[in-house]
Design an enzyme around this catalytic site. Structure first.
Site, mmCIF file in Angstrom:
data_model
loop_
_atom_site.group_PDB
_atom_site.id
_atom_site.type_symbol
_atom_site.label_atom_id
_atom_site.label_comp_id
_atom_site.label_asym_id
_atom_site.label_seq_id
_atom_site.Cartn_x
_atom_site.Cartn_y
_atom_site.Cartn_z
ATOM 1 N N ALA A 17 0.502 -1.124 0.016
ATOM 2 C CA ALA A 17 -0.028 0.278 0.007
ATOM 3 C C ALA A 17 0.747 1.643 0.371
ATOM 4 O O ALA A 17 0.888 2.393 -0.881
ATOM 5 C CB ALA A 17 -0.821 0.022 1.621
ATOM 6 N N LYS A 79 -2.657 -15.066 -14.458
ATOM 7 C CA LYS A 79 -4.517 -15.423 -14.200
ATOM 8 C C LYS A 79 -4.948 -15.178 -14.490
ATOM 9 O O LYS A 79 -5.466 -13.935 -15.293
ATOM 10 C CB LYS A 79 -3.891 -14.531 -13.276
ATOM 11 C CG LYS A 79 -5.790 -15.123 -11.621
ATOM 12 C CD LYS A 79 -5.305 -14.451 -9.959
ATOM 13 C CE LYS A 79 -6.811 -14.193 -9.959
ATOM 14 N NZ LYS A 79 -6.856 -13.341 -8.576
HETATM 15 C C1 LIG Z 1 -3.806 -14.342 4.233
HETATM 16 C C2 LIG Z 1 -3.451 -13.228 3.789
HETATM 17 C C3 LIG Z 1 -3.013 -13.930 2.499
HETATM 18 C C4 LIG Z 1 -3.890 -12.483 1.158
HETATM 19 N N1 LIG Z 1 -3.424 -12.691 0.183
HETATM 20 C C5 LIG Z 1 -4.025 -11.225 -0.616
HETATM 21 C C6 LIG Z 1 -4.160 -11.612 -2.347
HETATM 22 O O1 LIG Z 1 -3.718 -12.895 -2.465
HETATM 23 N N2 LIG Z 1 -4.271 -10.515 -3.282
HETATM 24 C C7 LIG Z 1 -4.885 -9.615 -3.173
HETATM 25 O O2 LIG Z 1 -4.479 -8.570 -3.294
HETATM 26 N N3 LIG Z 1 -4.330 -9.104 -1.429
HETATM 27 C C8 LIG Z 1 -3.797 -10.107 -0.426
HETATM 28 N N4 LIG Z 1 -3.654 -10.071 0.856
HETATM 29 C C9 LIG Z 1 -3.656 -8.508 1.066
HETATM 30 C C10 LIG Z 1 -2.477 -8.299 1.009
HETATM 31 O O3 LIG Z 1 -1.566 -9.145 1.909
HETATM 32 C C11 LIG Z 1 -2.391 -6.683 1.444
HETATM 33 O O4 LIG Z 1 -3.545 -5.635 0.980
HETATM 34 C C12 LIG Z 1 -1.243 -5.767 1.099
HETATM 35 O O5 LIG Z 1 0.106 -6.948 1.029
HETATM 36 C C13 LIG Z 1 -0.810 -4.557 1.521
HETATM 37 O O6 LIG Z 1 -0.372 -4.006 3.016
HETATM 38 P P1 LIG Z 1 -0.319 -3.290 3.394
HETATM 39 O O7 LIG Z 1 1.032 -2.337 2.299
HETATM 40 O O8 LIG Z 1 -1.684 -2.448 4.033
HETATM 41 O O9 LIG Z 1 0.608 -3.628 5.526
HETATM 42 P P2 LIG Z 1 1.957 -3.938 5.551
HETATM 43 O O10 LIG Z 1 2.558 -5.300 4.378
HETATM 44 O O11 LIG Z 1 1.581 -4.614 6.882
HETATM 45 O O12 LIG Z 1 2.883 -2.887 5.362
HETATM 46 C C14 LIG Z 1 2.674 -2.103 6.486
HETATM 47 C C15 LIG Z 1 4.055 -0.906 6.884
HETATM 48 O O13 LIG Z 1 3.737 -0.258 7.904
HETATM 49 C C16 LIG Z 1 5.011 -0.198 8.485
HETATM 50 N N5 LIG Z 1 4.690 0.029 10.115
HETATM 51 C C17 LIG Z 1 3.766 -0.284 11.144
HETATM 52 N N6 LIG Z 1 3.866 0.176 11.853
HETATM 53 C C18 LIG Z 1 5.211 1.235 11.673
HETATM 54 C C19 LIG Z 1 5.502 1.801 13.164
HETATM 55 N N7 LIG Z 1 4.986 1.735 13.883
HETATM 56 N N8 LIG Z 1 6.571 3.027 12.351
HETATM 57 C C20 LIG Z 1 7.143 2.438 11.150
HETATM 58 N N9 LIG Z 1 6.471 1.504 10.064
HETATM 59 C C21 LIG Z 1 5.653 0.650 10.677
HETATM 60 C C22 LIG Z 1 5.863 -1.615 8.300
HETATM 61 O O14 LIG Z 1 7.273 -1.523 8.370
HETATM 62 C C23 LIG Z 1 5.440 -2.061 6.757
HETATM 63 O O15 LIG Z 1 5.943 -1.132 6.075
HETATM 64 C C24 LIG Z 1 -3.885 -10.585 2.294
HETATM 65 C C25 LIG Z 1 -3.614 -10.766 3.199
HETATM 66 C C26 LIG Z 1 -3.978 -11.715 4.056
HETATM 67 C C27 LIG Z 1 -3.757 -11.845 5.455
#
Ligand SMILES: Cc1cc2nc3c(=O)[nH]c(=O)nc-3n(C[C@H](O)[C@H](O)[C@H](O)COP(=O)(O)OP(=O)(O)OC[C@H]3O[C@@H](n4cnc5c(N)ncnc54)[C@H](O)[C@@H]3O)c2cc1C
Length: 504
Positions: A17, A79
């Site tokens: 994200a 896909k």
């Molecule tokens: C089991 C599972 C399967 C999935 N499969 C799919 C799929 O097939 N297709 C799909 O589209 N999506 C899938 N998803 C969802 C997908 O993984 C997420 O939407 C995507 O990875 C985005 O994650 P994110 O960037 O929101 O969070 P994260 O990857 O968790 O990133 C969070 C970031 O915030 C930072 N952070 C957090 N707290 C702090 C702090 N205090 N200080 C500094 N930095 C901080 C972390 O270091 C990290 O860089 C799946 C999710 C799960 C749980």
């Protein structure tokens, strides 16, 4: 030339994200904002999310990404849709394809003709036989779609299956080249303006303070600003989507490289199987009310087809979303705004939808409450429609072999879904959307694939004489089959088009 009037955007988090947001903002609004991303390698990223929807191609295109380079780097495969096994009943199998049923020509949806044939004749081929994407998927074939809309080879669409840990670094390179700044460190505090309640800055463990005009919370399940600091409520949808855990475990690929993701029903949820170039991703999404972590891990271990290459990893989550995704000067993007299980690969799509909304409604100076409300309306709509679509998969089952399937089969569903299902049962009508992700073919695939069969059909499908209809359907099915047979195998196409760097 640096423009001092640019808004200072602070992105908290560097997962998929965070870097999707950073890359899009610096590329699409270079004169409107400066981007500063903070992430903590110690905390890390969630590191799952391997299956996508076709919309990601438009996102990558806007960033000027070369598809073959991107696919090679992320070890991606193509896909064509999602295969659902054992959902309606044990032994069932259907594919939700990316693309149309039928030739995509004509005013009336093809499934209406299929429906008439089903109701009026003895036996009709499965609906999937009339889909280019489904036929290619089952035959393990792939080429890029033909640009000529008159050709049957133009009637499918595609997405990617890729290594979840390499998309963010790929985008990071692009974003940094275009001027995004990155700071490594753990955020320990968020400062709010005493008068307005807006976010003013984030404070790092090192003591450094980073100020901004606009904050994008991409901190994943932590929801550091939106949830923890601003206290935006989380709407819990567990009553309809009871799965709250997943155990993930990749393995070596033993079988052919299928151009589709599989979602295989399990006693207390379902299991994903996602073939990449170098390995196969596997995971069991389950409800902790109906099975234990240990039993889920054993069931996954017993089910995977190749040798495991990592220990099983359990992830916990809750289905639902924040009541609002844009509050004051903070926008939640990604897991910090909500979570819907990966059954239809929608999370990365939801990130993209939020970024599109943000780019379109990006503040011109002061944030307008009207823009904020419009953003929240769009995001709510996306979440709510995907929620209904996911619930349909569970609810439209005749399985009663485990307490989990008994629960989802008999649970009350949202009125919005009940109405859609009723409309389809009557005459196969699909509720049309102006905005939102899953269009007619998706709903049709799941309804019919899981045994929600209409009692009638659109009267326009009755105009054609029955013999002519049968002949036209046979011709179409043969055209699709012959076109698929002429295509290369999926693996072969990848080896020529986008082999991973160490493939030789
Ligand atoms: C089991 C599972 C399967 C999935 N499969 C799919 C799929 O097939 N297709 C799909 O589209 N999506 C899938 N998803 C969802 C997908 O993984 C997420 O939407 C995507 O990875 C985005 O994650 P994110 O960037 O929101 O969070 P994260 O990857 O968790 O990133 C969070 C970031 O915030 C930072 N952070 C957090 N707290 C702090 C702090 N205090 N200080 C500094 N930095 C901080 C972390 O270091 C990290 O860089 C799946 C999710 C799960 C749980």
């Amino acid at each position: 030339m640096v423009n001092d009037s640019r808004l200072k955007v602070v992105i908290v988090g560097g997962g998929t994200a965070g870097w999707m947001t950073a890359a899009a903002l610096v590329k699409l609004l270079p004169t409107r904002c400066q981007v500063h991303l903070v992430e903590s390698e110690t905390i890390g990223i969630v590191g799952v999310g391997e299956a996508t929807l076709p919309h990601i191609r438009a996102f990558n295109d806007k960033l000027g990404i070369d598809e073959a380079d991107f696919m090679a780097t992320t070890r991606a495969t193509f896909k064509l849709g999602i295969e659902f096994r054992d959902w309606g009943q044990i032994g069932d199998n259907y594919i939700h394809p990316f693309g149309t049923f039928g030739s995509g020509q004509g005013e009336l949806d093809f499934h209406q003709y299929w429906n008439r044939a089903r109701l009026e004749s003895h036996g009709v081929n499965p609906l999937g036989d009339f889909s280019m994407a489904v036929t290619m998927a089952y035959m393990n074939r792939f080429v890029l779609p033909d640009p000529d809309p008159a050709r049957i080879e133009s009637t499918f669409n595609y997405a990617y299956q890729f290594d979840a840990t390499s998309y963010a670094p790929y985008l990071r390179r692009i974003a940094e080249q275009l001027g995004a700044k990155r700071t490594e460190g753990r955020i320990v505090d968020v400062d709010l303006d005493g008068e307005t309640g807006d976010v003013r800055s984030v404070r790092l463990e090192s003591g450094e303070r980073i100020e901004g005009d606009l904050f994008v919370d991409c901190s994943g399940f932590f929801s550091l600003i939106m949830g923890k600091t601003l206290g935006e409520p989380f709407e819990d949808w567990t009553q309809w989507l009871p799965c709250d855990r997943a155990v993930a475990m990749p393995c070596r690929t033993r079988t052919a490289l299928s151009p589709y993701t599989s979602a295989i029903a399990m006693p207390a949820g379902w299991r994903w199987r996602i073939p990449l170039q170098h390995r196969t991703g596997n995971g069991y999404v389950y409800s902790s009310q109906f099975t234990s972590d240990e039993d889920a891990a054993s069931a996954l271990f017993a089910a995977v087809e190749g040798e495991p290459i990592a220990e099983p990893r359990v992830l916990k989550f809750k289905a639902g979303r924040r009541t609002r995704s844009w509050v004051r000067n903070c926008i939640a993007v990604g897991l910090s705004s909500g979570f819907l299980e990966p059954l239809e690969s929608t999370s990365i799509y939801l990130i993209q939808a939020a970024i599109t909304g943000l780019v379109e409604l990006f503040p011109q100076g002061e944030i307008s409450p009207l823009d904020r409300d419009e953003f929240n309306r769009l995001i709510d709509l996306e979440y709510d429609r995907i929620r209904d679509f996911l619930i349909l998969h569970y609810h439209a089952t005749s399985r009663d072999d485990t307490p989990f399937w008994d629960y989802v089969r008999t649970m009350p569903v949202p009125d919005t879904l009940e109405e859609k299902m009723e409309l389809f049962r009557r005459r196969g009508r699909i509720v049309k959307y102006r905005e939102g992700v899953f269009l007619d073919a998706s709903w049709i695939a799941v309804y019919i694939g899981q045994g929600v069969l209409p009692e009638g059909y659109d009267m326009r499908a009755g105009i054609v004489p029955q013999a002519a209809l049968t002949e036209a359907m046979n011709t179409l099915r043969n055209r699709i089959r012959m076109a698929a047979e002429a295509m290369p195998e999926h693996r072969h196409h990848i080896e020529h088009y986008c082999p991973m760097p160490d493939a030789a």
